[in-house]
Write a protein that holds these residues in place. Structure first.
Motif, PDB file in Angstrom:
ATOM      1  N   GLY A  33      44.574  41.401  75.901  1.00 39.90           N
ATOM      2  CA  GLY A  33      43.283  42.063  75.805  1.00 39.90           C
ATOM      3  C   GLY A  33      43.275  43.304  74.941  1.00 39.90           C
ATOM      4  O   GLY A  33      42.285  44.054  74.946  1.00 39.90           O
ATOM      5  N   LEU A  34      44.351  43.531  74.192  1.00 35.81           N
ATOM      6  CA  LEU A  34      44.404  44.718  73.333  1.00 35.81           C
ATOM      7  C   LEU A  34      43.543  44.556  72.097  1.00 35.81           C
ATOM      8  O   LEU A  34      43.090  45.542  71.509  1.00 35.81           O
ATOM      9  CB  LEU A  34      45.855  45.007  72.938  1.00 35.81           C
ATOM     10  N   VAL A  35      43.356  43.311  71.648  1.00 36.28           N
ATOM     11  CA  VAL A  35      42.429  43.001  70.555  1.00 36.28           C
ATOM     12  C   VAL A  35      41.574  41.825  71.021  1.00 36.28           C
ATOM     13  O   VAL A  35      41.957  41.075  71.921  1.00 36.28           O
ATOM     14  CB  VAL A  35      43.176  42.638  69.248  1.00 36.28           C
ATOM     15  N   THR A  57      53.707  36.096  64.348  1.00 38.94           N
ATOM     16  CA  THR A  57      52.409  35.727  64.921  1.00 38.94           C
ATOM     17  C   THR A  57      52.352  35.979  66.417  1.00 38.94           C
ATOM     18  O   THR A  57      51.316  36.397  66.962  1.00 38.94           O
ATOM     19  CB  THR A  57      52.047  34.261  64.598  1.00 38.94           C
ATOM     20  N   VAL A  58      53.466  35.778  67.135  1.00 41.88           N
ATOM     21  CA  VAL A  58      53.469  36.021  68.576  1.00 41.88           C
ATOM     22  C   VAL A  58      53.397  37.517  68.882  1.00 41.88           C
ATOM     23  O   VAL A  58      52.574  37.968  69.684  1.00 41.88           O
ATOM     24  CB  VAL A  58      54.717  35.386  69.230  1.00 41.88           C
ATOM     25  N   LEU A  59      54.242  38.325  68.230  1.00 44.42           N
ATOM     26  CA  LEU A  59      54.324  39.750  68.548  1.00 44.42           C
ATOM     27  C   LEU A  59      53.105  40.528  68.069  1.00 44.42           C
ATOM     28  O   LEU A  59      52.619  41.425  68.772  1.00 44.42           O
ATOM     29  CB  LEU A  59      55.593  40.353  67.949  1.00 44.42           C
ATOM     30  N   PHE A  60      52.595  40.210  66.882  1.00 45.42           N
ATOM     31  CA  PHE A  60      51.544  41.036  66.292  1.00 45.42           C
ATOM     32  C   PHE A  60      50.145  40.442  66.421  1.00 45.42           C
ATOM     33  O   PHE A  60      49.168  41.129  66.152  1.00 45.42           O
ATOM     34  CB  PHE A  60      51.855  41.277  64.810  1.00 45.42           C
ATOM     35  N   GLN A  61      50.059  39.175  66.847  1.00 48.59           N
ATOM     36  CA  GLN A  61      48.742  38.569  67.010  1.00 48.59           C
ATOM     37  C   GLN A  61      48.515  38.045  68.431  1.00 48.59           C
ATOM     38  O   GLN A  61      47.666  38.553  69.154  1.00 48.59           O
ATOM     39  CB  GLN A  61      48.564  37.415  66.011  1.00 48.59           C
ATOM     40  N   LEU A  62      49.280  37.020  68.825  1.00 55.36           N
ATOM     41  CA  LEU A  62      48.973  36.305  70.055  1.00 55.36           C
ATOM     42  C   LEU A  62      49.249  37.124  71.308  1.00 55.36           C
ATOM     43  O   LEU A  62      48.463  37.085  72.270  1.00 55.36           O
ATOM     44  CB  LEU A  62      49.750  34.985  70.095  1.00 55.36           C
ATOM     45  N   LEU A  63      50.335  37.868  71.324  1.00 52.16           N
ATOM     46  CA  LEU A  63      50.655  38.669  72.508  1.00 52.16           C
ATOM     47  C   LEU A  63      49.629  39.789  72.717  1.00 52.16           C
ATOM     48  O   LEU A  63      49.089  39.929  73.829  1.00 52.16           O
ATOM     49  CB  LEU A  63      52.075  39.216  72.396  1.00 52.16           C
ATOM     50  N   PRO A  64      49.302  40.603  71.699  1.00 50.29           N
ATOM     51  CA  PRO A  64      48.246  41.621  71.904  1.00 50.29           C
ATOM     52  C   PRO A  64      46.897  41.004  72.280  1.00 50.29           C
ATOM     53  O   PRO A  64      46.170  41.546  73.114  1.00 50.29           O
ATOM     54  CB  PRO A  64      48.166  42.318  70.539  1.00 50.29           C
ATOM     55  N   TRP A  65      46.586  39.853  71.663  1.00 44.39           N
ATOM     56  CA  TRP A  65      45.315  39.158  71.953  1.00 44.39           C
ATOM     57  C   TRP A  65      45.259  38.707  73.412  1.00 44.39           C
ATOM     58  O   TRP A  65      44.261  38.900  74.116  1.00 44.39           O
ATOM     59  CB  TRP A  65      45.192  37.996  70.986  1.00 44.39           C
ATOM     60  N   SER A  66      46.351  38.093  73.899  1.00 46.82           N
ATOM     61  CA  SER A  66      46.375  37.589  75.276  1.00 46.82           C
ATOM     62  C   SER A  66      46.371  38.720  76.302  1.00 46.82           C
ATOM     63  O   SER A  66      45.960  38.524  77.446  1.00 46.82           O
ATOM     64  CB  SER A  66      47.607  36.701  75.493  1.00 46.82           C
ATOM     65  N   HIS A  76      48.457  32.621  78.872  1.00 45.31           N
ATOM     66  CA  HIS A  76      48.795  33.861  79.572  1.00 45.31           C
ATOM     67  C   HIS A  76      49.834  34.625  78.754  1.00 45.31           C
ATOM     68  O   HIS A  76      50.697  34.021  78.117  1.00 45.31           O
ATOM     69  CB  HIS A  76      49.348  33.523  80.959  1.00 45.31           C
ATOM     70  N   PHE A  77      49.757  35.950  78.792  1.00 46.28           N
ATOM     71  CA  PHE A  77      50.661  36.738  77.948  1.00 46.28           C
ATOM     72  C   PHE A  77      52.128  36.505  78.298  1.00 46.28           C
ATOM     73  O   PHE A  77      53.014  36.648  77.448  1.00 46.28           O
ATOM     74  CB  PHE A  77      50.310  38.227  78.019  1.00 46.28           C
ATOM     75  N   LEU A  78      52.409  36.120  79.556  1.00 44.84           N
ATOM     76  CA  LEU A  78      53.804  35.863  79.930  1.00 44.84           C
ATOM     77  C   LEU A  78      54.365  34.643  79.204  1.00 44.84           C
ATOM     78  O   LEU A  78      55.580  34.555  78.978  1.00 44.84           O
ATOM     79  CB  LEU A  78      53.929  35.681  81.446  1.00 44.84           C
TER      80      LEU A  78
END
Length: 549
Positions: free
Chosen positions: A204-206, A193-202, A132-134
């Motif tokens: 639904g932005l990418v 990796t969290v700010l630019f990959q995993l957070l946007p991914w979780s 989850h993004f949180l």
């Protein structure tokens, strides 16, 4: 010596204790989850209420390896700076509190998602596992909070330097700043990796992430994380233990050099965790393996310095023969004995680390439970037992109480119990790993494998060891609560040793931060620039933008 340098200010002590409270609550929760893990792996226990094995595995890893350690380290380092560089200013203290609350909010967010089974992604939280993004937001706040606190440490050091031009910084303060700088640089990888990959991914932005880039950024952070854990233990070994035994530090210069070498060589080595992964040129893996073995140099320096200190003290007390000095050490003092057990565990732990970093030998034990056994020797014994040894005098020092003879005896029992439990558990993990037993797996997921019967005795031994370790955790919590709230009022020493009169004075070059950070940055750029270009240029078809996704 002024009072500010012998007794930590009450306001500083309150802030440090807040960090320690979180650390020891984390120990209780993480320890319980660890016990449940080994019981499940033994095949004798099933988790109730639909609780997932991987849920408790994630809680255990995140709360012990990330939360407990970070809160303890930041609290201890603030205490060390307050003790040796003088009482913290109001501004620095406010910075420390801001970092504390930011980390705590982040911890609560991440923990809530794990407990809701929305983030059972293990403490490495590799993609393509998604939380989850949180959860990712919580991890971000923990990192940002630690940056705030480390900035306060650096500010306290700068303030002392301005007030004492030309003088070397107090050793504990210098060591704390080295670890803070190491943490600043290392966490850039996990933050990226969290700010630019995993957070946007979780969010639904990418719809995808570049897994090779994500794992590489994690291990850029993941290996220096080990030294972020280890350097506070070295602070205790170099500076505090000599005072506890009644001797003097072998060499201030050697201690500073060891810490600088850890700063330089601990970060550009992450590929040795990725030796069997595709997408990374073998030449760059080989280069980073060489850099990994360089880290053994400051570790060997530390071993030499510590045993030289012990022998010099023993000889000064009349010890004769090759090992006569061993008898002169204060084995009845938990402040020495508990960290010393941790030192001994670092011998097999270090040997295991050399095996893990060797390409050929790593191929035998990669992703087996051997690796789990290894870091239970290093972080969960060497580091944690040293932290416990520190807590047994630091907590009463901060709360205005004393370590009584009764609590001292109980602390020694706790340390010995931990050693026995870890011998069973870690030893069985190493043995099972050599037989191919996988890591990160519950018993039920491979119980039908032909070789599973070979693993069962070792899994039962792990359960026995885990139960003994949980008993040791209970003892530790009893001691902590006693020292924080119930021990008799009094004055407990914050021991800080002096360097031997025969030791050389530290060179000003150790305080040349532009030089050391510059060398570190150059090594990082050398070790990672071309591999990152390869990963991005050769990302799977359909990736967009800079091919981080």
């Amino acid at each position: 010596m002024s009072k500010a340098l012998t007794k930590i200010d009450r306001k500083d002590a309150k802030m440090v204790m807040a960090h320690l409270y979180v650390a020891f609550v984390s120990l209780a929760i993480g320890g319980l989850c660890g016990l449940l893990q080994v019981l499940v792996r033994s095949g004798k226990v099933q988790l109730p209420a639909g609780i997932s094995y991987y849920q408790i595995l994630t809680v255990h890893g995140v709360i012990l390896a990330l939360v407990l350690t970070t809160f303890f380290i930041i609290g201890f380092q603030f205490a060390a700076i307050s003790r040796t560089a003088g009482t913290l200013s109001n501004g620095i203290r406010k910075t420390g509190w801001a970092g504390f609350w930011t980390m705590l909010i982040g911890t609560v967010l991440a923990a809530t998602m794990i407990l809701l089974n929305e983030a059972s992604v293990l403490y490495t939280f590799y993609a393509p596992l998604q939380a989850h993004f949180l959860f990712y937001l919580g991890l971000t706040l923990v990192v940002v909070g630690s940056w705030i606190s480390c900035a306060g440490m650096v500010a306290a050091y700068v303030k002392w330097r301005k007030a004492n031009p030309g003088k070397p910084g107090p050793l504990l303060t210098f060591m704390s700043v080295v670890n803070a700088v190491l943490w600043f640089i290392a966490t850039l990888g996990v933050a990226a990796t969290v700010l630019f990959q995993l957070l946007p991914w979780s969010m639904g932005l990418v719809d995808r992430v570049n897994v090779a880039v994500s794992r590489t950024l994690f291990w850029y952070f993941g290996h220096p994380l080990v030294y972020f854990w280890l350097l506070p233990a070295y602070m205790c070994w170099y500076v505090i233990i000599p005072k506890v035994i009644g001797g003097k530090m072998f060499s201030d210069t050697m201690a500073r050099l060891a810490f600088i070498l850890f700063l330089i060589f601990s970060i550009p080595v992450g590929f040795h965790h990725q030796l069997l992964e595709p997408g990374i040129d073998p030449a760059w893996k080989f280069i980073q393996v060489i850099l990994t073995f360089m880290v053994a140099i400051p570790s060997l320096m530390t071993a030499f310095a510590m045993f030289a200190t012990f022998e010099l003290y023993g000889r000064s007390q009349g010890a004769k023969g090759l090992f006569g000095w061993v008898k002169k050490l204060p084995w009845n003092d938990a402040r020495f004995t508990v960290p010393f057990i941790g030192m001994l565990a670092f011998i097999p732990g270090g040997i295991g680390g050399l095996i893990n970093a060797s390409h050929q030998l790593n191929a035998v034990i990669h992703n087996t439970i051997w690796v789990t056994g290894h870091f239970h020797l290093t972080i969960a014994t060497t580091v944690i037992l040293t932290y416990f040894g520190v807590a047994y005098w630091l907590v009463p020092h901060l709360t205005g109480r004393v370590l009584t003879k009764k609590m001292n005896r109980l602390a020694i029992i706790q340390g010995v119990t931990w050693a026995v439990g870890m011998t069973f558990m870690s030893g069985a993990m190493h043995a099972e790993g050599l037989l191919g037993g996988p890591r990160r797996s519950a018993f039920s997921t491979y119980g039908d494998a032909p070789q599973a019967l070979e693993w069962i005795p070792y899994q039962i031994a792990q359960a026995v060891g885990g139960a003994i370790l949980f008993l040791s955790i209970i003892l530790c919590l009893i001691i902590f609560i006693n020292l924080a709230f119930f021990a008799p009022k009094g004055e407990e020493e914050f021991p800080v040793s002096e360097a031997s009169e025969h030791a050389a004075q530290p060179s000003p070059v150790f305080e040349n931060w532009k030089l050391w950070v510059g060398i570190t940055a150059a090594l990082i750029l050398f070790a990672y620039t071309i591999p990152f270009i390869d990963m991005i240029q050769n990302a799977p078809p359909g990736a967009k933008g800079f091919k981080l996704w």
